[in-house]
Design a protein around this motif. Sequence first.
Motif, PDB file in Angstrom:
ATOM      1  N   THR B   9       0.838  -1.202   0.000  1.00 51.51           N
ATOM      2  CA  THR B   9       0.000   0.000   0.000  1.00 51.51           C
ATOM      3  C   THR B   9       0.873   1.252   0.000  1.00 51.51           C
ATOM      4  O   THR B   9       0.620   2.200  -0.732  1.00 51.51           O
ATOM      5  CB  THR B   9      -0.918   0.014   1.236  1.00 51.51           C
ATOM      6  N   TYR B  13       1.087   4.295  -2.743  1.00 52.59           N
ATOM      7  CA  TYR B  13       0.983   5.728  -2.425  1.00 52.59           C
ATOM      8  C   TYR B  13       2.169   6.486  -2.988  1.00 52.59           C
ATOM      9  O   TYR B  13       2.028   7.555  -3.576  1.00 52.59           O
ATOM     10  CB  TYR B  13       0.954   5.931  -0.910  1.00 52.59           C
ATOM     11  N   GLY B  16       2.082   6.479  -6.815  1.00 54.79           N
ATOM     12  CA  GLY B  16       0.933   7.207  -7.344  1.00 54.79           C
ATOM     13  C   GLY B  16       0.312   6.498  -8.528  1.00 54.79           C
ATOM     14  O   GLY B  16       0.508   5.298  -8.746  1.00 54.79           O
ATOM     15  N   PHE B 346       4.299  14.118  -1.793  1.00 58.18           N
ATOM     16  CA  PHE B 346       2.892  14.465  -1.983  1.00 58.18           C
ATOM     17  C   PHE B 346       2.710  15.933  -2.379  1.00 58.18           C
ATOM     18  O   PHE B 346       1.852  16.264  -3.185  1.00 58.18           O
ATOM     19  CB  PHE B 346       2.086  14.090  -0.740  1.00 58.18           C
TER      20      PHE B 346
END
Lengths: 536, 536
Positions: B9, B13, B16, B346
């Motif tokens: 996971t 993330y 992306g 991010f």
Amino acid sequence: MPGKCARSTLSQYLDGEFQDLKDRLRQEISQCELFHLTSYDLTLDETRDLTAERLHFVLQLPEMRRHLKEQVKERQNRFICKSLGIAEVICTADLATGVKMGVVCGLFGGAVTNLGSPEQKEKWYLPVTELQFTGMFAMTERGHGSNVRGILTEAHYEPSSQEFIINTPCEDAKKMYIGNAMKGNCAAVFAQLIVNGESQGPHCFIVPIRDHQGVMYPGVTAVDMKHKEGLHGVDNGILVFNNVHIPRENLLNKFGSVSPDGVYHSPIQNKSKRFNAMLAALTPTRLALTVQALAAMKLGLIIAVRYSHSRRQFGPRDQEEVKIIEHQTQYLRLMPHLAAALALTFTTRFAAEMMDEALHHGRDLMNSRSLQALVAGLKAYSTWENLACLQDCRECTGGMGFMMENRIPALKCDSDVFVTFEGDNVVMLQVVVRELMTQYTKQLESNAMFGLLRNWTSTASDSLRTSVLGFSMDKVGDLAFLLKAVSYRERVLQRSLAARLYTKVEKNKDEFFRAWNSCLHHVTSLALAHIHRGRR
Amino acid sequence: MPGKCARSTLSQYLDGEFQDLKDRLRQEISQCELFHLTSYDLTLDETRDLTAERLHFVLQLPEMRRHLKEQVKERQNRFICKSLGIAEVICTADLATGVKMGVVCGLFGGAVTNLGSPEQKEKWYLPVTELQFTGMFAMTERGHGSNVRGILTEAHYEPSSQEFIINTPCEDAKKMYIGNAMKGNCAAVFAQLIVNGESQGPHCFIVPIRDHQGVMYPGVTAVDMKHKEGLHGVDNGILVFNNVHIPRENLLNKFGSVSPDGVYHSPIQNKSKRFNAMLAALTPTRLALTVQALAAMKLGLIIAVRYSHSRRQFGPRDQEEVKIIEHQTQYLRLMPHLAAALALTFTTRFAAEMMDEALHHGRDLMNSRSLQALVAGLKAYSTWENLACLQDCRECTGGMGFMMENRIPALKCDSDVFVTFEGDNVVMLQVVVRELMTQYTKQLESNAMFGLLRNWTSTASDSLRTSVLGFSMDKVGDLAFLLKAVSYRERVLQRSLAARLYTKVEKNKDEFFRAWNSCLHHVTSLALAHIHRGRR
């Protein structure tokens, strides 16, 4: 011409008492063609050969030979101060040559002269000063770098042959990062001395590595470690010993010796204290590292400050662009490093003088604990400050600062490892704080808990006074106030660390390593605060 | 297996939306023998050849060709996000290849696609995506790096031949640090456009440099800049133009064009605004640099954190030594960088999405001023954070971290120049603050002095509330409180800077550059506080 006068006075201050000697050395080096070459286009082997030739050139200079012989014979009054002056000049010319000289004369030479007998100095170091062979220093192992007490190389005494058998028992016992390993002739090797099956802790032995033709001695292997970030001229390698026999006389015997029939003798009974004494005797080379860092720092600053006075960029509308040193950020980035370089120059000299005095009066360096702490702290602070300085010099000179021809990148890459070798900086900070804690405990004498409480009270009242003073803006530039402030910071950190450790170890019965480790950030902050304050 | 699930996971993330594409590229590269070679033993020319071959390999991958063609044709919805994903994979494999790809596709390609017409894209960029030639980007000059507005290279229009004559009028006008200068075929050259004796400010021209056999075009000289601290695979050089004639069609004409008979047309009348629009169009490559820095940072962290989990040193008495990650200083040095890498991942993606959206809706990037400021700030923050991170990785891996085979030194040396190129970081911070000041002035609307006073009052009451909250220790880990604290810091710095500038410029009538320069430390502190707070 007051400007000229001021400059020459400053350079006198910076060079100190050995200015004439340093000037003569600078001139000799600047006239030597070996130092005019650049090494960017050379292969690794060619770069190492060039460095070896440069070292040979330096060591054969009459001034140098005279100086090095002093190390073998009776010590001169100012031997360490003079050595550091010389080291700075060599490092300014070429860091790799300076570091290689440090390995041969400081580390190998220092091991023989500080851990050996007068006869051993004559035998193992005099030939180095006469350019007959070069040495290396083999302490660090693959498995133990910072925690050198845990080294695994073994030296078994064999009474029948009156020899020591040096052996690498496992992968982790291989001697790593050894400078001059691919060219040097003999090594000062640290190994666990085992006599009659009993270990006496680490001792230092002279082990022949290769003869003058480069042929390895039986049982010795040297593996090239090849490419590093910098210091390409220094040949680092891995040494492996497969039951190498060396004569009994090759144990450097100041702190421990073995009689022909296999009886161990030492002036220091406690194994741990004995090893501490050996390490303490090697402290001068740690101070030399501060000087090496200072050489890099000063050179970087000279280049960056000069460039900032010649380069122009941006400016008032319709006017000539301004010199970049006039940009506020530029001088605020460079000037504090210049101040630090000056402060470190004088603090290093102060430490060197203390060391010379201790040695001159025949005092063991192990007993100068606060000097040990000062040198450990200076090593950490100066090498970090050097990297921060060179990074700012690199950035403040823009694209030019990324080009090798402008020297700053090479200075940065060469001196990057200074924060690691001769004792990792984080470990050095812990050496500082152990000493501070010892002093603190002594101060408190008897009732530790009562002492802590009393001190906490006085801290609280300090705090009040300081914060009231803090409101007055003109105090910020007042040296006495600044000294008070940095002393206050150190005191608060020291007392609170003592209280935390006391609670953990004495009250909660935590294991000491765990307790200490859980305060490690506090420890390093205190160490830096202490070094920042400077002289005691 | 919750551990495995959590890991996958996390990697989802981190990668992306383009995870599958990135995985395929990683696999292609890991199977390519060119990327298995190390370059430490190669000469400079061999290293550059290897990098050129690696770039060729990457550009011919079907995925890459498809993606690059999108840049020429209609823009895809997510072109920038996808480009950044690809850039990260290439940079992780080899930074020099990633930077060289950035020069060819991002800088040269970006100049053509963002400053040129559809026909010019077909003519000058399509062949690059078909591997027919490579380009370079020639903006920086010896005399003007940060202040590019002041470049001196000239482009005179000659109506008789309908050609521009590109000329280097002086030493300071030489194009410096040009990547791919020793291998590329044509350059996007910024020069002052002069039509009928009148200067129209800097414009971008396509100038042929050398043919496929490497023969230079008449009047063009390329001088090799040779050895740098890192990025040895990127061939930087100096370009000099001696009255080089190029067709009228070689002026990239989105923001300005010249008719055959020598009449200048531009959609933007103000020269300064026109140049700003050109620079704004080039912003995407600045964001790519953030991704390049992130690639280096993540790789360094992976190496340092893994090593810290395998290496043991020191420990409780008579027990096994502990993993060095358990030393408090070790994890306190590495973990904040890991957190920063995540935050930057991010934030960069957020900026890329904003940029894609603006471009998708056909908005000029010049009008997204806050996006410009965010990208400038991210560039500065990420490249500095990368260097700080890699330096800690280097130090936390001890001697191992100084060996080239362990990659950290090369990552450090390669990415050191990131703080300088594509806009010096100190200049980037000023871009951020100019935008903040513009916003602030707009907020205050009419009466500047009244607004400042009103704001100072609210700052004072903020201060009170915040310092009361500060006394509660559990607030320190409370995210809402931390966000409040960083916002507060930014607000105080912003208001006080506005007040200082107002006093200097409006009241004391100081020249603007001088006033701004005397606040430059304040400016950079505010910029960092703004970036630190993150998204608007």
